[in-house]
Design an enzyme around this catalytic site. Structure first.
Site, PDB file in Angstrom:
ATOM      1  CG  HIS A  96      -2.377   0.382   0.796  1.00  0.00           C
ATOM      2  ND1 HIS A  96      -3.389   0.427   1.705  1.00  0.00           N
ATOM      3  CD2 HIS A  96      -2.734   1.244  -0.182  1.00  0.00           C
ATOM      4  CE1 HIS A  96      -4.519   1.117   1.208  1.00  0.00           C
ATOM      5  NE2 HIS A  96      -4.000   1.452   0.056  1.00  0.00           N
ATOM      6  CG  ASP A 105      -5.867  -0.162   5.283  1.00  0.00           C
ATOM      7  OD1 ASP A 105      -5.645  -1.411   5.829  1.00  0.00           O
ATOM      8  OD2 ASP A 105      -4.998   0.097   4.536  1.00  0.00           O
ATOM      9  CG  HIS A 139      -3.527  -1.943   9.311  1.00  0.00           C
ATOM     10  ND1 HIS A 139      -3.765  -2.967   8.210  1.00  0.00           N
ATOM     11  CD2 HIS A 139      -3.106  -2.676  10.295  1.00  0.00           C
ATOM     12  CE1 HIS A 139      -3.594  -4.081   8.980  1.00  0.00           C
ATOM     13  NE2 HIS A 139      -3.213  -4.152  10.138  1.00  0.00           N
ATOM     14  CG  ASP A 168      -2.071   1.827   5.737  1.00  0.00           C
ATOM     15  OD1 ASP A 168      -1.632   1.039   6.651  1.00  0.00           O
ATOM     16  OD2 ASP A 168      -2.340   1.250   4.594  1.00  0.00           O
ATOM     17  CG  HIS A 206       3.161  -1.553   4.206  1.00  0.00           C
ATOM     18  ND1 HIS A 206       2.452  -2.815   4.108  1.00  0.00           N
ATOM     19  CD2 HIS A 206       3.851  -1.451   5.560  1.00  0.00           C
ATOM     20  CE1 HIS A 206       2.789  -3.726   5.391  1.00  0.00           C
ATOM     21  NE2 HIS A 206       3.454  -2.660   6.077  1.00  0.00           N
ATOM     22  CG  ASP A 265      -4.885  -3.215   2.562  1.00  0.00           C
ATOM     23  OD1 ASP A 265      -5.027  -4.408   2.443  1.00  0.00           O
ATOM     24  OD2 ASP A 265      -3.782  -2.687   3.044  1.00  0.00           O
ATOM     25  CG  ASP A 313      -5.015  -5.144   5.807  1.00  0.00           C
ATOM     26  OD1 ASP A 313      -5.809  -4.268   5.758  1.00  0.00           O
ATOM     27  OD2 ASP A 313      -3.822  -4.856   5.884  1.00  0.00           O
ATOM     28  CD  GLU A 325      -0.085  -4.220   1.743  1.00  0.00           C
ATOM     29  OE1 GLU A 325       0.440  -5.453   1.639  1.00  0.00           O
ATOM     30  OE2 GLU A 325       0.736  -3.505   1.975  1.00  0.00           O
TER      31      GLU A 325
END
Length: 337
Positions: free
Chosen positions: A128, A151, A153, A155, A168, A261, A263, A306
């Site tokens: 990412h 996401d 996260h 980031d 990332h 992303d 995830d 990702e």
């Protein structure tokens, strides 16, 4: 079925430019650079064409030959001088910053070129950190664009808040210009000066559930709108998407860059990714986001990041790649009926 004609910002014939970006330099785990190859091999190009899009795909970008000049700068440091300040120590923690900066700069130019030709760039990552490039390219072509970031996260770690130095986990801090200015033209930080500026009010998150302490402080300090999985549970994904759009695009007139992303999805849905976190978006919640953004008619760029085929068994890889292709199709107009 599909409904690509609803896009209000793209000329006809509606054209997607698929950018395969097999890059893993923003994080330490091998394999994420193979994600784009698996997505294309799974038939993504034909799937997009079957929705009615014209597709431009000139092969995967080759980053193996990218070797930015160091100008006396160490790749994981500032210089040969003694690291004796907080800034120098923070820069020294960054992993492969020169490589990441150069690759993302190249990606920005590619995305910008496609966008200025009236195409919708679909960037397949790769890690990412690439979003520094994709979003910069979008902002060069559409200076009023907003970003919807899906996401687990945030980031948004800065050079000071990052514990790992993995870029990332930092692209948004560069895009929002939260890091200190480069102390000199030869500093590592100067290599990121090309990154476009994204105003904080034009960023919104959906799906957060693993946010570092320093990132929580950044989100609060800069009043950045974020919808965590708690919000998804409380309001439902439909209302969350509407509230997200109301924040970054209240008049529904700004171009949208969707950066997804995988995830963000629960590991039971997309297991083959580098930083899975339990309690994520369901299959339908992830797809609803993409469907709803498509329905605005304002999508001008899409990232799918990702997917890592090296981190799970063959069936989990197949499952994750299949979901990734399906998310792209949903963002490009595939409907259930």
């Amino acid at each position: 079925m599909s409904s690509i004609s609803s896009n209000n910002l793209l000329p006809s014939p509606k054209t997607v430019a698929i950018l395969g970006c097999p890059f893993s330099g923003g994080q330490p785990k091998p394999g994420v650079d193979k994600g784009p190859i698996h997505l294309v091999q799974a038939g993504l190009i034909n799937q997009v064409e079957e929705l009615g899009w014209r597709v431009v795909f000139d092969g995967h970008h080759q980053f193996e030959d990218v070797s930015p000049p160091s100008n006396g700068i160490q790749v994981n440091g500032t210089s040969d001088a003694v690291v004796d300040t907080a800034l120098d120590a923070s820069i020294a923690r960054l992993r492969s910053p020169l490589l990441v900066a150069q690759v993302c700069k190249n990606v920005a130019s590619a995305v910008q070129a496609h966008a200025e030709m009236g195409r919708l760039p679909v960037t397949l990552g790769g890690d990412h950190s690439l979003a520094m490039g994709t979003i910069s390219g979008t902002l060069r072509a559409y200076d009023q664009a907003c970003v919807i970031w899906i996401d687990a996260h945030a980031d948004i770690n800065t050079i000071y808040s990052t514990d790992t130095g993995n870029i990332h986990g930092m692209p948004l801090s560069f895009l929002l210009k939260l890091n200190p200015p480069a102390p000199s033209p030869d500093s590592v930080l100067a290599k990121f000066d090309w990154v476009s500026h994204l105003p904080a009010e034009r960023l919104v998150y959906i799906g957060l559930r693993d946010v570092d302490k320093g990132e929580k402080e950044i989100l609060k300090k800069h009043n950045i709108k974020a919808f965590s999985m708690h919000d998804v549970d409380r309001y439902g994904i439909g209302q969350v998407v509407e509230m997200a759009l109301d924040h970054v695009n209240p008049q529904r007139d700004r171009p949208i860059h969707l950066s997804f992303d995988v995830d963000a999805l629960d590991p039971s849905v997309a297991p083959s990714t580098g930083t899975p976190v339990r309690g994520g978006l369901t299959f339908r919640e992830g797809h609803y986001i993409c469907e709803a953004i498509h329905e605005t008619g304002l999508l001008v760029a899409l990232d799918l990041m990702e997917v890592n085929p090296a981190l799970a068994d063959a069936e989990s890889v197949r499952q994750t790649v299949t979901v990734g292709c399906s998310l792209v199709r949903s963002a490009l107009g595939e409907t259930l009926l």
